[in-house]
Design an enzyme around this catalytic site. Sequence first.
Site, PDB file in Angstrom:
ATOM      1  N   ASP A  91      10.001 -14.224  87.285  1.00  0.00           N
ATOM      2  CA  ASP A  91      11.264 -14.968  87.205  1.00  0.00           C
ATOM      3  C   ASP A  91      12.427 -13.963  87.148  1.00  0.00           C
ATOM      4  O   ASP A  91      13.123 -13.850  86.158  1.00  0.00           O
ATOM      5  CB  ASP A  91      11.194 -15.840  85.937  1.00  0.00           C
ATOM      6  CG  ASP A  91      12.374 -16.769  85.765  1.00  0.00           C
ATOM      7  OD1 ASP A  91      13.224 -16.812  86.661  1.00  0.00           O
ATOM      8  OD2 ASP A  91      12.417 -17.449  84.720  1.00  0.00           O
ATOM      9  N   LYS A  93      15.185 -13.746  89.060  1.00  0.00           N
ATOM     10  CA  LYS A  93      16.531 -14.283  89.339  1.00  0.00           C
ATOM     11  C   LYS A  93      17.428 -13.218  89.951  1.00  0.00           C
ATOM     12  O   LYS A  93      18.509 -12.874  89.428  1.00  0.00           O
ATOM     13  CB  LYS A  93      17.188 -14.839  88.072  1.00  0.00           C
ATOM     14  CG  LYS A  93      16.469 -16.048  87.494  1.00  0.00           C
ATOM     15  CD  LYS A  93      17.299 -16.727  86.422  1.00  0.00           C
ATOM     16  CE  LYS A  93      16.613 -17.940  85.841  1.00  0.00           C
ATOM     17  NZ  LYS A  93      15.420 -17.612  85.016  1.00  0.00           N
ATOM     18  N   ASP A  96      22.023 -10.023  93.660  1.00  0.00           N
ATOM     19  CA  ASP A  96      22.910  -8.995  94.200  1.00  0.00           C
ATOM     20  C   ASP A  96      22.910  -9.070  95.735  1.00  0.00           C
ATOM     21  O   ASP A  96      22.272  -9.932  96.330  1.00  0.00           O
ATOM     22  CB  ASP A  96      22.453  -7.615  93.689  1.00  0.00           C
ATOM     23  CG  ASP A  96      23.643  -6.692  93.439  1.00  0.00           C
ATOM     24  OD1 ASP A  96      24.567  -6.694  94.282  1.00  0.00           O
ATOM     25  OD2 ASP A  96      23.645  -5.979  92.426  1.00  0.00           O
TER      26      ASP A  96
HETATM   27  O1  6AU Z   1      10.390 -23.681  78.049  1.00  0.00           O
HETATM   28  P1  6AU Z   1      11.348 -22.603  77.602  1.00  0.00           P
HETATM   29  O2  6AU Z   1      12.713 -23.137  77.316  1.00  0.00           O
HETATM   30  O3  6AU Z   1      10.799 -21.780  76.460  1.00  0.00           O
HETATM   31  O4  6AU Z   1      11.439 -21.543  78.803  1.00  0.00           O
HETATM   32  C1  6AU Z   1      11.996 -21.866  80.052  1.00  0.00           C
HETATM   33  C2  6AU Z   1      11.854 -20.712  81.025  1.00  0.00           C
HETATM   34  C3  6AU Z   1      12.620 -19.463  80.645  1.00  0.00           C
HETATM   35  C4  6AU Z   1      13.868 -19.478  81.506  1.00  0.00           C
HETATM   36  O5  6AU Z   1      14.283 -18.176  81.860  1.00  0.00           O
HETATM   37  C5  6AU Z   1      13.406 -20.249  82.729  1.00  0.00           C
HETATM   38  O6  6AU Z   1      12.341 -21.117  82.299  1.00  0.00           O
HETATM   39  N1  6AU Z   1      14.453 -21.093  83.359  1.00  0.00           N
HETATM   40  C6  6AU Z   1      14.715 -21.014  84.741  1.00  0.00           C
HETATM   41  C7  6AU Z   1      13.869 -20.364  85.712  1.00  0.00           C
HETATM   42  C8  6AU Z   1      12.429 -20.492  85.679  1.00  0.00           C
HETATM   43  O7  6AU Z   1      14.344 -19.828  86.677  1.00  0.00           O
HETATM   44  C9  6AU Z   1      15.785 -21.692  85.270  1.00  0.00           C
HETATM   45  C10 6AU Z   1      16.503 -22.610  84.473  1.00  0.00           C
HETATM   46  O8  6AU Z   1      17.363 -23.333  84.951  1.00  0.00           O
HETATM   47  N2  6AU Z   1      16.158 -22.757  83.164  1.00  0.00           N
HETATM   48  C11 6AU Z   1      15.150 -22.015  82.593  1.00  0.00           C
HETATM   49  O9  6AU Z   1      14.882 -22.232  81.393  1.00  0.00           O
HETATM   50  O10 6AU Z   1      11.820 -18.364  81.000  1.00  0.00           O
END
Ligand code: 6AU
Length: 491
Positions: A91, A93, A96
């Site tokens: 992940d 993201k 750049d």
């Molecule tokens: O279930 P959580 O909240 O403990 O973790 C959610 C995971 C984290 C965030 O970096 C990621 O999902 N995430 C992402 C991703 C996957 O790109 C996008 C987003 O909109 N929200 C989000 O939480 O590792």
Amino acid sequence: MSHLKSYTSRAAQHSNPSARHLLELMDRKKTNLSASVDVTTKAELLRIADECGPYICVLKTHIDIISDFDDDLVTQLIALAEKHEFLIFEDRKFADIGNTVKLQYSSGVHKIASWAHITNAHIIPGEGIVHGLAEVGVPLNRALLLLAEMSSAGSLATGNYTLTALDIARRNRNFCVGFIGQRRLENGEEDFIYMTPGVGLVAKGDGLGQQYRTPRQVVFESGCDVIIVGRGIYGGGNTAENCRLYREAGWNAYLERIAVKPKPIVTHILFDMDGLLLDTERVYSEVTSEILARYGKTFDWALKSQMMGVKEGEAAAKLIEYCGLEGKLTAEEYLRERNAMQSERFPFCVPLPGVLRLVKHLKDTRIPICVATSSHRHAFDLKSSKNSELFGYFEGNITCGDDKAVVKGKPAPDIFLASAKSIGFHDADFQKCLVFEDAPSGVLAGLNAGMQVVWIPDPNLELDPVLTAQCAKVLRTMEDFDPSEFGLPAF
Ligand code: 6AU
């Protein structure tokens, strides 16, 4: 619609090897769960990955938060991915310019492209980011997800930004296999994979902006494919048991989804105006009641429902006959007086509940829309004069009762056929057009055109059960309309 099919049957739609592999393994392993393991040591990451392994299709990492990262971690992660058969999603993201992300993806300490089957990128720098990553990822059979929406409160990834992600993915299908998003964006047979974070069975948020929805909301209601769960899995209790619960919830929502019988997908939408978009029927009633009162007659609902949505000459003739006013008032006299009184009141009509929200949503999501009104053009101009926000969304797509192409009034299908054609509908399957109507004659006109009809009748109207049975929906107000039920982008 692609998301109503099984994951396996969707695999063939994808030319990307990682996407195909993922879709096949999900059905085989009976899981649409991705564990998101945001821990900071190698040992913890490997332990949780091994515990979650049997339950997941994707292991999601944030490799840059591991304080003791080394090449052996990668070797062991790959071994676990093979042992349990899951894909690894870093992940990262990326955000750049193309040249920089190319180096970030291929090089540095982590050499992400060498081990992560899937990674993701923001589209903020423009399409070059995808081209840069593709130069590295495509030769290695890797896949990319674009961040179309985010789960966090106040996210700026909405509206046109989100739709631009869809456009970029469409142009780079061999590498962009889908999105990180909260809902399915495309409809029809086109197929992208949606992975959705912000999933919790119990928690609603984390105090830092994260927002959680349930697996059923994400998979069944919003049509997404993979639920990404982090702290719900490793944040407390037994990790394997938490995985089992999330896997079951996500899987049941998927089974419920593919059991849905597909409805014809709606591609074009036609709106009646009087009493449907605007509260003009109130004016019609007031004015005609006032005229009839002079003759000791009342304007009852039995008469009004016969006149609604019909061309005005025919409606006036019906009124004279119904009230027995022959010899006292001609249809022409009635119309002259009525039209003068109405002209004064029409500009003050307002949109009915739910109208602005839906029409704006359809405009924003680029669904072709048209007004199909029996009103003559001059009456339309009056009614729309103070409603520029609403009619602005139609961008000039207005078919009126006195247009040349409209030979016969409702319930003849002419107006809906002409209006569909005017917004580029050339398909043989008219079920792909959706008509919104309030009047029985308009409902019949839509059905006569072979279209799907949503009927939003005036609450006073007595509903004909046969007509009701033929409608796709009968709703109280437009506020109750759910676009996703017709394969349209969800709100
Ligand atoms: O279930 P959580 O909240 O403990 O973790 C959610 C995971 C984290 C965030 O970096 C990621 O999902 N995430 C992402 C991703 C996957 O790109 C996008 C987003 O909109 N929200 C989000 O939480 O590792």
